[in-house]
Design an enzyme around this catalytic site. Structure first.
Site, PDB file in Angstrom:
ATOM      1  CG  ASN A  73      -1.691   1.248   1.427  1.00 18.31           C
ATOM      2  OD1 ASN A  73      -1.776   2.069   0.512  1.00 18.31           O
ATOM      3  ND2 ASN A  73      -2.284   1.409   2.606  1.00 18.31           N
ATOM      4  CD1 TRP A  74       3.548   0.967  -2.838  1.00 18.84           C
ATOM      5  CD2 TRP A  74       3.741   2.213  -4.689  1.00 18.84           C
ATOM      6  NE1 TRP A  74       4.323   0.272  -3.727  1.00 18.84           N
ATOM      7  CE2 TRP A  74       4.454   1.009  -4.876  1.00 18.84           C
ATOM      8  CE3 TRP A  74       3.714   3.142  -5.719  1.00 18.84           C
ATOM      9  CZ2 TRP A  74       5.145   0.719  -6.050  1.00 18.84           C
ATOM     10  CZ3 TRP A  74       4.402   2.868  -6.898  1.00 18.84           C
ATOM     11  CH2 TRP A  74       5.114   1.658  -7.054  1.00 18.84           C
ATOM     12  CE  LYS A  75      -0.077   3.404   4.664  1.00 20.65           C
ATOM     13  NZ  LYS A  75      -0.110   3.552   6.088  1.00 20.65           N
ATOM     14  CG  HIS A  99      -5.876   2.107   5.045  1.00 17.27           C
ATOM     15  ND1 HIS A  99      -5.445   3.085   5.904  1.00 17.27           N
ATOM     16  CD2 HIS A  99      -4.873   1.218   4.924  1.00 17.27           C
ATOM     17  CE1 HIS A  99      -4.209   2.789   6.282  1.00 17.27           C
ATOM     18  NE2 HIS A  99      -3.839   1.662   5.698  1.00 17.27           N
ATOM     19  CD  GLU A 149      -2.969   5.741   6.574  1.00 24.95           C
ATOM     20  OE1 GLU A 149      -2.927   5.764   5.331  1.00 24.95           O
ATOM     21  OE2 GLU A 149      -2.071   5.219   7.267  1.00 24.95           O
ATOM     22  CD  GLU A 183      -3.565  -2.307   7.350  1.00 25.01           C
ATOM     23  OE1 GLU A 183      -2.489  -2.615   6.851  1.00 25.01           O
ATOM     24  OE2 GLU A 183      -4.146  -1.229   7.125  1.00 25.01           O
ATOM     25  N   GLY A 198       2.322   2.545  10.717  1.00 24.54           N
ATOM     26  CA  GLY A 198       3.279   3.631  10.532  1.00 24.54           C
ATOM     27  C   GLY A 198       3.951   4.080  11.820  1.00 24.54           C
ATOM     28  CB  SER A 219       5.102  -1.374  12.078  1.00 18.38           C
ATOM     29  OG  SER A 219       4.678  -0.021  12.239  1.00 18.38           O
ATOM     30  N   GLY A 233       4.797   1.496   4.711  1.00 25.53           N
ATOM     31  CA  GLY A 233       6.110   2.132   4.581  1.00 25.53           C
ATOM     32  C   GLY A 233       7.157   1.262   3.909  1.00 25.53           C
TER      33      GLY A 233
HETATM   34  P1  PGA Z   1       2.723   0.489   7.656  1.00 25.78           P
HETATM   35  O1  PGA Z   1       1.252   0.681   6.990  1.00 25.78           O
HETATM   36  O2  PGA Z   1       3.253  -0.806   7.118  1.00 25.78           O
HETATM   37  O3  PGA Z   1       3.482   1.685   7.217  1.00 25.78           O
HETATM   38  O4  PGA Z   1       2.501   0.449   9.133  1.00 25.78           O
HETATM   39  C1  PGA Z   1       0.386  -0.391   6.788  1.00 25.78           C
HETATM   40  C2  PGA Z   1      -0.896   0.092   6.171  1.00 25.78           C
HETATM   41  O5  PGA Z   1      -1.340   1.198   6.507  1.00 25.78           O
HETATM   42  O6  PGA Z   1      -1.506  -0.592   5.335  1.00 25.78           O
END
Ligand code: PGA
Length: 252
Positions: free
Chosen positions: A9-11, A95, A97, A167, A173, A213, A235
């Site tokens: 997931n590159w966001k 997600h 976010e 998640e 993150g 993470s 990330g």
């Molecule tokens: P992260 O993000 O690996 O940077 O913690 C995971 C995600 O949000 O899908």
């Protein structure tokens, strides 16, 4: 036997040239027929380039969201058939976010999930609790509510063509990963809930990814848990070497 799935997931990261380079580096570092499945989810605007670059590779393409509606006056949204036409086969929905920063409710997420399936995209449906919910012992109640919204919308067989990503929000993150035991506990709970709604056979087939993470150093221990079927990687998916090392950890 469930095939491990590693989804990047590159966001909202990268620039066009950087996205191309990253894709080339990932393709170059993968074996020609890996034992695991790989999907990358770049920003919407990089999807056409990514589709072209991935066309002859083993890497699938996914979007980071999908509109709950099919067409019309929905400024800023992207419809499922537009994504499918670009070559996407997957779409992240729910997600944290999106839920936390953009106020997406369980009901809206369930509608987005439905739209993904309507257009032949496999939803990667994200669930997970906040830190205070975990500390209050409410993890299972939160997961249950998030899952229930989809079952109520899509029926008992909702997850027969979907992926779930657990998640925990406190791990996204933050560098703070769930312990393998915490991940396994939540994944087993999710699988059992799906078995109660649908049936044990279908739940046994469901792939449940861990996200939060994941790094080359912890990926293998997480993926070795019996109910962890891969990862949704944020990330670390922006660095080809790290992402490839995490992919290799999926070769169980
Ligand atoms: P992260 O993000 O690996 O940077 O913690 C995971 C995600 O949000 O899908």
């Amino acid at each position: 036997m469930r095939t491990t799935l590693i989804a990047g997931n590159w966001k909202m990261n990268g620039a066009r040239g950087r996205a191309r380079e990253l894709i080339q580096a990932i393709i170059a570092g993968l074996p020609s027929t890996p034992n695991y499945e790989i999907v990358i989810c770049p920003s919407f605007v990089f999807l056409p380039d990514a589709a072209e670059a991935l066309a002859t590779s083993c890497v699938g393409l996914g979007a980071q969201n999908v509109c709950d509606q099919d067409q019309g006056a929905y400024t800023g949204e992207v419809a499922g058939d537009m994504l499918a036409e670009l070559g996407c086969r997957w779409a992240i929905v729910g997600h944290s976010e999106r839920r936390q920063l953009y106020g997406e409710s369980n009901a809206l997420v369930a509608s987005r999930f439905a739209a993904a399936q309507r257009h032949g995209l496999t939803p990667i449906f994200c669930v997970g609790e906040k830190l205070e919910e975990r500390e209050a012992g409410a993890t299972e109640a939160v997961l249950d509510e998030q899952l229930r919204a989809v079952f109520e919308h899509q029926g008992a067989q909702a997850f027969r063509s979907a992926i779930i990503a657990y998640e925990p929000i406190w791990a996204i993150g933050t560098g703070r990963t769930a312990t393998p035991e915490q991940a396994q506990g939540a994944h087993a709970y999710i699988r059992n809930r799906v078995a109660e709604y649908d049936d044990a056979g279908a739940a046994a087939e469901l792939r449940i990814l861990y996200g939060g993470s994941v790094k080359p150093e912890n990926a293998q221990t997480l993926f070795r848990q019996p109910d962890v079927d891969g990862g949704l990687i944020g990330g670390a998916s922006l660095h080809a070497d790290d992402f490839l090392a995490i992919c290799r950890a999926g070769d169980l």
